[in-house]
Design a protein around this motif. Structure first.
Motif, PDB file in Angstrom:
ATOM      1  N   VAL A  17      -5.836   9.475  18.078  1.00 51.21           N
ATOM      2  CA  VAL A  17      -7.196   9.344  17.460  1.00 51.21           C
ATOM      3  C   VAL A  17      -6.798   9.676  15.969  1.00 51.21           C
ATOM      4  CG1 VAL A  17      -9.422  10.452  16.742  1.00 51.21           C
ATOM      5  CG2 VAL A  17      -8.587  10.074  19.434  1.00 51.21           C
ATOM      6  N   ARG A  18      -6.154  10.772  15.464  1.00 55.63           N
ATOM      7  CA  ARG A  18      -5.739  10.918  14.152  1.00 55.63           C
ATOM      8  C   ARG A  18      -5.048   9.862  13.653  1.00 55.63           C
ATOM      9  NH1 ARG A  18      -3.730  15.883  16.415  1.00 55.63           N
ATOM     10  NH2 ARG A  18      -1.748  15.280  15.816  1.00 55.63           N
ATOM     11  N   ASP A  19      -3.895   9.330  14.282  1.00 59.74           N
ATOM     12  CA  ASP A  19      -3.439   8.100  13.695  1.00 59.74           C
ATOM     13  C   ASP A  19      -3.797   7.127  13.485  1.00 59.74           C
ATOM     14  OD1 ASP A  19      -0.878   9.916  13.505  1.00 59.74           O
ATOM     15  OD2 ASP A  19      -0.087   9.009  15.496  1.00 59.74           O
ATOM     16  N   ALA A  20      -4.732   6.612  14.475  1.00 62.12           N
ATOM     17  CA  ALA A  20      -5.840   5.501  14.489  1.00 62.12           C
ATOM     18  C   ALA A  20      -6.767   5.362  13.276  1.00 62.12           C
ATOM     19  CB  ALA A  20      -6.496   5.318  15.786  1.00 62.12           C
ATOM     20  N   LEU A  21      -7.101   6.621  13.043  1.00 58.75           N
ATOM     21  CA  LEU A  21      -8.208   6.694  11.874  1.00 58.75           C
ATOM     22  C   LEU A  21      -7.506   7.044  10.671  1.00 58.75           C
ATOM     23  CD1 LEU A  21     -11.067   8.474  13.858  1.00 58.75           C
ATOM     24  CD2 LEU A  21     -10.868   5.976  13.188  1.00 58.75           C
ATOM     25  N   GLY A  22      -6.287   7.585  10.635  1.00 57.67           N
ATOM     26  CA  GLY A  22      -5.605   7.820   9.281  1.00 57.67           C
ATOM     27  C   GLY A  22      -6.059   9.059   8.877  1.00 57.67           C
ATOM     28  N   LEU A  23      -6.303  10.006   9.688  1.00 56.62           N
ATOM     29  CA  LEU A  23      -6.674  11.375   9.460  1.00 56.62           C
ATOM     30  C   LEU A  23      -5.343  12.325   9.095  1.00 56.62           C
ATOM     31  CD1 LEU A  23      -9.490  12.063  12.060  1.00 56.62           C
ATOM     32  CD2 LEU A  23      -9.727  11.303   9.778  1.00 56.62           C
ATOM     33  N   THR A  24      -5.229  13.004   8.192  1.00 54.22           N
ATOM     34  CA  THR A  24      -4.246  13.997   7.664  1.00 54.22           C
ATOM     35  C   THR A  24      -4.862  15.170   7.326  1.00 54.22           C
ATOM     36  OG1 THR A  24      -4.447  13.251   5.573  1.00 54.22           O
ATOM     37  CG2 THR A  24      -2.747  12.289   6.782  1.00 54.22           C
ATOM     38  N   LYS A  25      -3.977  16.190   7.336  1.00 57.81           N
ATOM     39  CA  LYS A  25      -4.389  17.522   6.920  1.00 57.81           C
ATOM     40  C   LYS A  25      -5.336  17.348   5.621  1.00 57.81           C
ATOM     41  CE  LYS A  25      -2.922  22.001   5.294  1.00 57.81           C
ATOM     42  NZ  LYS A  25      -1.734  22.728   4.842  1.00 57.81           N
ATOM     43  N   GLY A  26      -6.638  18.024   5.518  1.00 54.69           N
ATOM     44  CA  GLY A  26      -7.643  17.823   4.447  1.00 54.69           C
ATOM     45  C   GLY A  26      -8.606  16.981   4.680  1.00 54.69           C
ATOM     46  N   SER A  27      -8.325  15.951   5.479  1.00 57.73           N
ATOM     47  CA  SER A  27      -9.245  14.876   5.875  1.00 57.73           C
ATOM     48  C   SER A  27     -10.976  15.360   6.219  1.00 57.73           C
ATOM     49  CB  SER A  27      -8.973  13.990   7.001  1.00 57.73           C
ATOM     50  OG  SER A  27      -7.904  13.108   6.547  1.00 57.73           O
ATOM     51  N   VAL A  28     -11.651  14.709   5.725  1.00 55.49           N
ATOM     52  CA  VAL A  28     -13.170  15.386   5.868  1.00 55.49           C
ATOM     53  C   VAL A  28     -13.675  14.594   6.940  1.00 55.49           C
ATOM     54  CG1 VAL A  28     -15.351  15.978   4.931  1.00 55.49           C
ATOM     55  CG2 VAL A  28     -13.322  16.546   3.488  1.00 55.49           C
ATOM     56  N   LEU A  29     -14.316  15.224   7.870  1.00 51.52           N
ATOM     57  CA  LEU A  29     -15.332  14.604   9.061  1.00 51.52           C
ATOM     58  C   LEU A  29     -16.486  14.848   8.965  1.00 51.52           C
ATOM     59  CD1 LEU A  29     -12.693  15.098  12.158  1.00 51.52           C
ATOM     60  CD2 LEU A  29     -13.158  13.071  10.649  1.00 51.52           C
ATOM     61  N   LYS A  30     -17.702  14.050   9.132  1.00 49.35           N
ATOM     62  CA  LYS A  30     -19.085  13.951   9.260  1.00 49.35           C
ATOM     63  C   LYS A  30     -19.204  14.354  10.669  1.00 49.35           C
ATOM     64  CE  LYS A  30     -23.422  11.905   8.162  1.00 49.35           C
ATOM     65  NZ  LYS A  30     -23.898  10.759   7.652  1.00 49.35           N
ATOM     66  N   VAL A  31     -19.921  15.379  10.715  1.00 45.77           N
ATOM     67  CA  VAL A  31     -20.450  15.958  12.253  1.00 45.77           C
ATOM     68  C   VAL A  31     -21.866  15.776  12.322  1.00 45.77           C
ATOM     69  CG1 VAL A  31     -20.215  17.845  13.789  1.00 45.77           C
ATOM     70  CG2 VAL A  31     -18.427  17.676  12.201  1.00 45.77           C
ATOM     71  N   GLU A  32     -22.264  15.026  13.373  1.00 45.39           N
ATOM     72  CA  GLU A  32     -23.821  14.687  13.717  1.00 45.39           C
ATOM     73  C   GLU A  32     -23.933  14.908  15.292  1.00 45.39           C
ATOM     74  OE1 GLU A  32     -25.165  11.272  11.118  1.00 45.39           O
ATOM     75  OE2 GLU A  32     -23.525  10.452  11.991  1.00 45.39           O
ATOM     76  N   LEU A  33     -25.102  15.197  15.485  1.00 50.43           N
ATOM     77  CA  LEU A  33     -25.701  15.311  16.793  1.00 50.43           C
ATOM     78  C   LEU A  33     -26.459  14.143  17.119  1.00 50.43           C
ATOM     79  CD1 LEU A  33     -26.498  19.060  17.355  1.00 50.43           C
ATOM     80  CD2 LEU A  33     -24.679  17.862  18.403  1.00 50.43           C
ATOM     81  N   GLU A  34     -26.201  13.471  18.065  1.00 51.34           N
ATOM     82  CA  GLU A  34     -26.967  12.483  18.800  1.00 51.34           C
ATOM     83  C   GLU A  34     -27.535  12.726  20.068  1.00 51.34           C
ATOM     84  OE1 GLU A  34     -25.183   8.722  18.655  1.00 51.34           O
ATOM     85  OE2 GLU A  34     -25.208   8.756  16.140  1.00 51.34           O
ATOM     86  N   GLY A  35     -28.586  13.447  20.391  1.00 53.49           N
ATOM     87  CA  GLY A  35     -29.145  13.828  21.632  1.00 53.49           C
ATOM     88  C   GLY A  35     -28.031  15.134  22.143  1.00 53.49           C
ATOM     89  N   SER A  36     -27.420  14.874  23.170  1.00 49.15           N
ATOM     90  CA  SER A  36     -26.447  15.881  23.726  1.00 49.15           C
ATOM     91  C   SER A  36     -24.823  15.465  23.303  1.00 49.15           C
ATOM     92  CB  SER A  36     -26.314  16.015  25.318  1.00 49.15           C
ATOM     93  OG  SER A  36     -26.136  14.782  25.783  1.00 49.15           O
ATOM     94  N   ARG A  37     -24.623  14.395  22.376  1.00 48.31           N
ATOM     95  CA  ARG A  37     -23.569  14.253  21.989  1.00 48.31           C
ATOM     96  C   ARG A  37     -23.198  14.761  20.464  1.00 48.31           C
ATOM     97  NH1 ARG A  37     -22.614   8.325  24.595  1.00 48.31           N
ATOM     98  NH2 ARG A  37     -20.585   8.507  23.130  1.00 48.31           N
ATOM     99  N   ILE A  38     -21.809  14.804  20.374  1.00 46.11           N
ATOM    100  CA  ILE A  38     -21.108  15.174  19.187  1.00 46.11           C
ATOM    101  C   ILE A  38     -20.522  13.775  18.533  1.00 46.11           C
ATOM    102  CG2 ILE A  38     -19.721  16.584  17.787  1.00 46.11           C
ATOM    103  CD1 ILE A  38     -19.924  18.617  20.087  1.00 46.11           C
ATOM    104  N   VAL A  39     -20.854  13.486  17.344  1.00 47.49           N
ATOM    105  CA  VAL A  39     -20.253  12.307  16.620  1.00 47.49           C
ATOM    106  C   VAL A  39     -19.625  12.701  15.432  1.00 47.49           C
ATOM    107  CG1 VAL A  39     -20.730   9.917  15.612  1.00 47.49           C
ATOM    108  CG2 VAL A  39     -22.235  10.776  17.763  1.00 47.49           C
ATOM    109  N   LEU A  40     -18.216  12.529  15.681  1.00 43.98           N
ATOM    110  CA  LEU A  40     -17.439  12.707  14.514  1.00 43.98           C
ATOM    111  C   LEU A  40     -17.197  11.457  13.609  1.00 43.98           C
ATOM    112  CD1 LEU A  40     -14.833  15.070  16.087  1.00 43.98           C
ATOM    113  CD2 LEU A  40     -16.838  15.845  14.656  1.00 43.98           C
ATOM    114  N   SER A  41     -17.279  11.395  12.325  1.00 39.88           N
ATOM    115  CA  SER A  41     -16.777  10.085  11.928  1.00 39.88           C
ATOM    116  C   SER A  41     -16.298  10.267  10.429  1.00 39.88           C
ATOM    117  CB  SER A  41     -18.071   9.277  11.407  1.00 39.88           C
ATOM    118  OG  SER A  41     -19.182   9.870  10.650  1.00 39.88           O
ATOM    119  N   LYS A  42     -15.282   9.591   9.819  1.00 39.53           N
ATOM    120  CA  LYS A  42     -14.424   9.818   8.837  1.00 39.53           C
ATOM    121  C   LYS A  42     -15.324   9.791   7.651  1.00 39.53           C
ATOM    122  CE  LYS A  42     -10.274   8.164   6.721  1.00 39.53           C
ATOM    123  NZ  LYS A  42      -9.215   7.210   6.996  1.00 39.53           N
TER     124      LYS A  42
END
Length: 67
Positions: A17-42
């Motif tokens: 997942v980290r590789d597919a999204l190009g996430l590295t140390k210090g990358s910031v993710l947005k955290v949202e709740l959609e009902g009972s789901r946690i949604v992470l987005s770059k």
């Protein structure tokens, strides 16, 4: 894919997942709740990680391993 919540509420995102999204140390993710789901987005959309994630997704779609 599963992730286990550690004692302090932390999780580790799988390497694929980290590789597919190009996430590295210090990358910031947005955290949202959609009902009972946690949604992470770059959160930060920089050109280098966007390109890196694009190529990783294309390789995975072609059946190549993402390492």
């Amino acid at each position: 894919m599963d992730a286990i919540v550690a004692e302090r509420g932390q999780i580790t995102l799988p390497k694929a997942v980290r590789d597919a999204l190009g996430l590295t140390k210090g990358s910031v993710l947005k955290v949202e709740l959609e009902g009972s789901r946690i949604v992470l987005s770059k959160r930060v959309d920089d050109a280098i990680s966007r390109v890196r994630g694009k190529f990783a997704r294309e390789a995975a779609a072609d059946g190549d391993s993402v390492a």
